[in-house]
Structure formats: structure tokens, C-alpha cells
Design a protein around this motif. Structure first.
Motif, mmCIF file in Angstrom:
data_model
loop_
_atom_site.group_PDB
_atom_site.id
_atom_site.type_symbol
_atom_site.label_atom_id
_atom_site.label_comp_id
_atom_site.label_asym_id
_atom_site.label_seq_id
_atom_site.Cartn_x
_atom_site.Cartn_y
_atom_site.Cartn_z
ATOM 1 N N PHE A 102 -6.647 -7.032 23.695
ATOM 2 C CA PHE A 102 -5.941 -8.033 22.910
ATOM 3 C C PHE A 102 -4.982 -7.368 21.922
ATOM 4 O O PHE A 102 -5.264 -6.282 21.403
ATOM 5 C CB PHE A 102 -6.929 -8.919 22.130
ATOM 6 C CG PHE A 102 -7.717 -9.835 23.006
ATOM 7 C CD1 PHE A 102 -7.213 -11.062 23.395
ATOM 8 C CD2 PHE A 102 -8.976 -9.464 23.446
ATOM 9 C CE1 PHE A 102 -7.942 -11.908 24.208
ATOM 10 C CE2 PHE A 102 -9.720 -10.302 24.263
ATOM 11 C CZ PHE A 102 -9.202 -11.533 24.643
ATOM 12 N N GLU A 103 -3.895 -8.041 21.639
ATOM 13 C CA GLU A 103 -2.935 -7.569 20.638
ATOM 14 C C GLU A 103 -3.575 -7.688 19.259
ATOM 15 O O GLU A 103 -4.145 -8.722 18.916
ATOM 16 C CB GLU A 103 -1.660 -8.426 20.690
ATOM 17 C CG GLU A 103 -0.608 -8.043 19.668
ATOM 18 C CD GLU A 103 -0.110 -6.617 19.843
ATOM 19 O OE1 GLU A 103 -0.295 -5.825 18.900
ATOM 20 O OE2 GLU A 103 0.444 -6.301 20.916
ATOM 21 N N GLU A 109 3.034 -11.638 15.232
ATOM 22 C CA GLU A 109 2.352 -12.930 15.029
ATOM 23 C C GLU A 109 1.076 -13.045 15.860
ATOM 24 O O GLU A 109 0.024 -13.425 15.362
ATOM 25 C CB GLU A 109 3.308 -14.078 15.368
ATOM 26 C CG GLU A 109 2.651 -15.433 15.446
ATOM 27 C CD GLU A 109 2.783 -16.230 14.176
ATOM 28 O OE1 GLU A 109 1.942 -17.098 13.969
ATOM 29 O OE2 GLU A 109 3.693 -15.957 13.391
ATOM 30 N N GLU A 110 1.144 -12.685 17.145
ATOM 31 C CA GLU A 110 -0.023 -12.786 18.025
ATOM 32 C C GLU A 110 -1.159 -11.884 17.545
ATOM 33 O O GLU A 110 -2.324 -12.298 17.525
ATOM 34 C CB GLU A 110 0.365 -12.410 19.461
ATOM 35 C CG GLU A 110 -0.796 -12.488 20.426
ATOM 36 C CD GLU A 110 -0.445 -11.985 21.826
ATOM 37 O OE1 GLU A 110 -1.293 -12.150 22.726
ATOM 38 O OE2 GLU A 110 0.648 -11.406 22.021
ATOM 39 N N GLY A 111 -0.847 -10.663 17.133
ATOM 40 C CA GLY A 111 -1.868 -9.743 16.651
ATOM 41 C C GLY A 111 -2.525 -10.238 15.380
ATOM 42 O O GLY A 111 -3.750 -10.160 15.224
ATOM 43 N N ARG A 113 -2.714 -13.375 14.364
ATOM 44 C CA ARG A 113 -3.502 -14.570 14.694
ATOM 45 C C ARG A 113 -4.784 -14.194 15.444
ATOM 46 O O ARG A 113 -5.849 -14.778 15.196
ATOM 47 C CB ARG A 113 -2.659 -15.532 15.537
ATOM 48 C CG ARG A 113 -3.313 -16.856 15.774
ATOM 49 C CD ARG A 113 -3.290 -17.702 14.503
ATOM 50 N NE ARG A 113 -4.183 -18.846 14.686
ATOM 51 C CZ ARG A 113 -5.098 -19.205 13.809
ATOM 52 N NH1 ARG A 113 -5.225 -18.580 12.683
ATOM 53 N NH2 ARG A 113 -5.871 -20.223 14.035
ATOM 54 N N ASN A 114 -4.708 -13.222 16.341
ATOM 55 C CA ASN A 114 -5.904 -12.795 17.074
ATOM 56 C C ASN A 114 -6.994 -12.304 16.128
ATOM 57 O O ASN A 114 -8.182 -12.556 16.363
ATOM 58 C CB ASN A 114 -5.566 -11.706 18.087
ATOM 59 C CG ASN A 114 -4.866 -12.250 19.314
ATOM 60 O OD1 ASN A 114 -4.845 -13.455 19.550
ATOM 61 N ND2 ASN A 114 -4.272 -11.365 20.095
#
Length: 167
Positions: A102-103, A109-111, A113-114
Motif C-alpha cells: 500500500f502507498e 493524498e493516497e498515502g 489517507r491509507n
């Protein structure tokens, strides 16, 4: 070998204690630490209703130790005190995401939020086990996680509604 034989202020454990505790599983060591801290709190006049147990997740613990403590929260609840847990955006959570592709880069943004989604999952697991207080960054996602986990934990108290199917 054990990583966290010294935790908190002062010297809660003697050298002899540490030699003995070195052989204990992490959850038993945590209970021994809490018992020692609770003795000190009682001698200092701190009343039981003013105490919560904080596992110190992420502070000097290995990934495995963090995971074992989270898995075995029921053993700590048996001590009769509320549990305070701070797992939001902790390194061991990010490490699990990284290991699974996973990022996690917080500048993307994705990292970012993850990290919060994964943290909310840990909060959900803790809430399912009855943890009373959590420290979080993203309040909305953690509130949702706690609400769902608490509903499952308290299933016997739920209304027996006939839910309509999606069309």
C-alpha cells in the motif's frame, strides 16, 4: 530479547526484576509493569477511578510486541481498569501497509489517507475488545470505526430491525 524493560519515569524495576522479566512474554511483562505502577499510585493516594492503563503502543516496542498487546487486550481488561490506546498513524501500522504494497507516503493524498484508514481499522479492533479511550488524528473515520465495532460488541442490545434490501 526484550526491548522495553524500562518504561516511564524513575526505576519501576530493579535489576533482579529485569532479569526475571526478561523471560516473560510481553503481555505478562506489561501486567507486571502495571501492577508495579498501580502499587506506586495507591501509595501516592491516586484513587482507582482516576486511573487508565496505557500500553504505550509504539514506544520502544517491536512490531510483534505491539501486535501481541493489541491481540491480548482482554488480559489487560481483566485488571479492572479502563484502557487508553494511541495507535493512530503509528509506525508499526505503516509498516504493515508497506509490507502489503500500500502507498504510505504522507506527501501523497493516497498515502496519507491509507495511514488513517489503517489506523481506524486498529481502533475498530480495539473498540470491539472494549477499549474505552483512543487517541486519534482523523476523528471522523475513528468514530465510524468505533460505532461499528461497538455495535458488534453489543449485538445483544441491538434492535431486531427488518432491514430493507438494496434495489
Amino acid at each position: 530479547s526484550l526491548i522495553f524493560p524500562h518504561f516511564g519515569f524513575g526505576e519501576p524495576f530493579t535489576k533482579e526484576d529485569l532479569d526475571e522479566f526478561e523471560k516473560l512474554p510481553v503481555e505478562e511483562l506489561m501486567i507486571a509493569f502495571f501492577n508495579r505502577a498501580l502499587e506506586r499510585a495507591e501509595k501516592a493516594g491516586v484513587s482507582k477511578e482516576n486511573i487508565m492503563l496505557d500500553l504505550g503502543i509504539g514506544f520502544g516496542l517491536t512490531k510483534k510486541e505491539n501486535l501481541i498487546l493489541l491481540r491480548d487486550l482482554d488480559k489487560l481488561h481483566e485488571m479492572g481498569y479502563p484502557i487508553f490506546l494511541g495507535v493512530s498513524r503509528k509506525r508499526f501500522v505503516i509498516n504493515i501497509l508497506e509490507e502489503n504494497g500500500f502507498e504510505v507516503n504522507p506527501d501523497i493524498e493516497e498515502g496519507f489517507r491509507n495511514r488513517d484508514i489503517a489506523s481506524a481499522h486498529v481502533t475498530s479492533i480495539a473498540a470491539r475488545q472494549g477499549v474505552e479511550v483512543v487517541r486519534v488524528h482523523d476523528v471522523a473515520s475513528h468514530k465510524m470505526a468505533v460505532d461499528i465495532a461497538s455495535a458488534i460488541r453489543l449485538a445483544d442490545n441491538a434492535e431486531n430491525l427488518d432491514l430493507k434490501q438494496y434495489k
